[in-house]
Design an enzyme around this catalytic site. Structure first.
Site, mmCIF file in Angstrom:
data_model
loop_
_atom_site.group_PDB
_atom_site.id
_atom_site.type_symbol
_atom_site.label_atom_id
_atom_site.label_comp_id
_atom_site.label_asym_id
_atom_site.label_seq_id
_atom_site.Cartn_x
_atom_site.Cartn_y
_atom_site.Cartn_z
ATOM 1 N N HIS A 1 1.261 11.280 7.921
ATOM 2 C CA HIS A 1 2.109 10.527 6.995
ATOM 3 C C HIS A 1 3.552 10.497 7.470
ATOM 4 O O HIS A 1 4.028 11.470 8.067
ATOM 5 C CB HIS A 1 2.075 11.172 5.600
ATOM 6 C CG HIS A 1 1.034 10.602 4.708
ATOM 7 N ND1 HIS A 1 1.318 10.069 3.472
ATOM 8 C CD2 HIS A 1 -0.300 10.471 4.869
ATOM 9 C CE1 HIS A 1 0.200 9.637 2.898
ATOM 10 N NE2 HIS A 1 -0.798 9.879 3.740
ATOM 11 N N GLU B 1 -1.365 2.604 4.759
ATOM 12 C CA GLU B 1 -0.722 2.341 3.471
ATOM 13 C C GLU B 1 0.703 1.856 3.726
ATOM 14 O O GLU B 1 1.370 2.321 4.649
ATOM 15 C CB GLU B 1 -0.655 3.609 2.602
ATOM 16 C CG GLU B 1 -1.965 4.310 2.398
ATOM 17 C CD GLU B 1 -2.216 5.385 3.468
ATOM 18 O OE1 GLU B 1 -1.269 5.760 4.197
ATOM 19 O OE2 GLU B 1 -3.369 5.821 3.565
#
Length: 316
Positions: A38, A106
């Site tokens: 991330h 994402e």
């Protein structure tokens, strides 16, 4: 027989703590590792986001457990040629015990350079081309690629493992599961869905199926629910919100709609091993070969002792 791994959360822990957890997981009998990739955490309460490739380098010296990224998006924030370079080096560091898990990503992580965030069908198309680029570079040959989404010129990786890095594809729905069956060496997901596994197999997927879930071991179930609700309410957001919300602040806003009861329903918490065993069994019954468990919150030492003593001996 299912293989049980530990899921290292780059959203919740810094790099040194992640390495310590990996060492503790190996000592507790876990057989492999997942690690998230991330740029941002999902919310401010989680509070961390180390660069996964640096952490993997440290893990390769600290543990002998196989490592899978769960998952890397090789399409927008990082060009697939650079992901190929990082994954090849990780595989050499880990002496072949490395799997590149990839997914379509994402907006939370991938929009940070100002690129537009495409719709899901385009993201899958980009992922397929990205995997093509990665596989070509992992041969060690010089690569020229002029595709719809990516260009590579005169690129060659000189540090490559003896065998190409396995590429597992993440899926939460049938389109991605079919793509995984066509282009992946395995499938990874966080939902114990037999239909998803069947779709992957029907599309030609013969490799392992990985699944993962979160728990919160605590002195009481209520205490575990409180911790899980504070740190990971985003897990209960419906539909495509996880793919399209752009910042941790937006996730915090959306998560205000997640109730404590929703978390209690979804996350095994507290001291009763049955809930943990039930969740493992749900993945096994759905056809998963590897199951990864992530402990939410700071009670890591207590969790590893609990798992080793109360849960692991009862997993077939």
């Amino acid at each position: 027989m299912v293989s049980i791994g530990y899921f290292l959360s780059c959203e919740e822990f810094g790099p040194r703590e992640l390495v310590r957890q990996a060492e503790r997981a190996e000592a507790a009998g876990f057989e492999r590792l997942w690690i998230s990739d991330h740029f941002h955490p999902w919310n401010g309460e989680q509070g961390q986001s180390p660069f996964v490739w640096s952490v993997i380098g440290a893990l390769s010296e600290a543990t002998r457990l196989p490592i899978t990224t769960a998952v890397t998006c090789p399409t927008t924030r990082i060009h697939p040629a650079i992901v190929a370079h990082a994954a090849a080096t990780a595989a050499v560091q880990c002496e072949g015990r490395f799997v590149l898990g990839v997914g379509s990503g994402e907006a939370l992580n991938e929009h940070v350079l100002g690129d537009p965030w495409p719709p899901a069908p385009v993201r899958l198309e980009m992922l397929e081309e990205a995997v093509e680029v990665i596989r070509a570079l992992h041969t060690g040959d010089e690569v020229d690629h002029h595709g719809k989404h990516y260009t590579v010129e005169n690129a060659r990786l000189y540090t490559v493992p003896e065998r190409p890095v396995p590429v597992y594809v993440s899926a939460f729905g049938p389109k991605a599961a079919k793509l995984a069956g066509r282009i992946g060496d395995g499938l990874c997901s966080t939902i114990p869905d037999a239909g998803l596994v069947a779709t992957y197999r029907a599309a030609g997927g013969t490799g392992p199926v990985q699944g993962g879930f979160k728990v919160c071991h605590a002195a009481t179930g209520d205490e575990g629910v409180d911790t899980a609700t504070r740190l990971w309410p985003n897990e209960q957001l419906p539909g495509e919100l996880a793919q399209v919300l752009p910042t941790p602040r937006h996730f915090e806003q959306a998560s205000s709609l997640v109730t404590r009861e929703m978390v209690a329903d979804a996350v095994p918490t507290g001291p009763d091993p049955e809930r943990y065993l039930d969740r493992v069994h749900s993945f096994v019954e759905a056809g998963y070969d590897e199951v990864y468990v992530q402990q939410i919150g700071p009670a890591q030492e207590e969790f590893f002792e609990f798992w080793k003593r109360e849960v692991a001996p009862r997993i077939p």
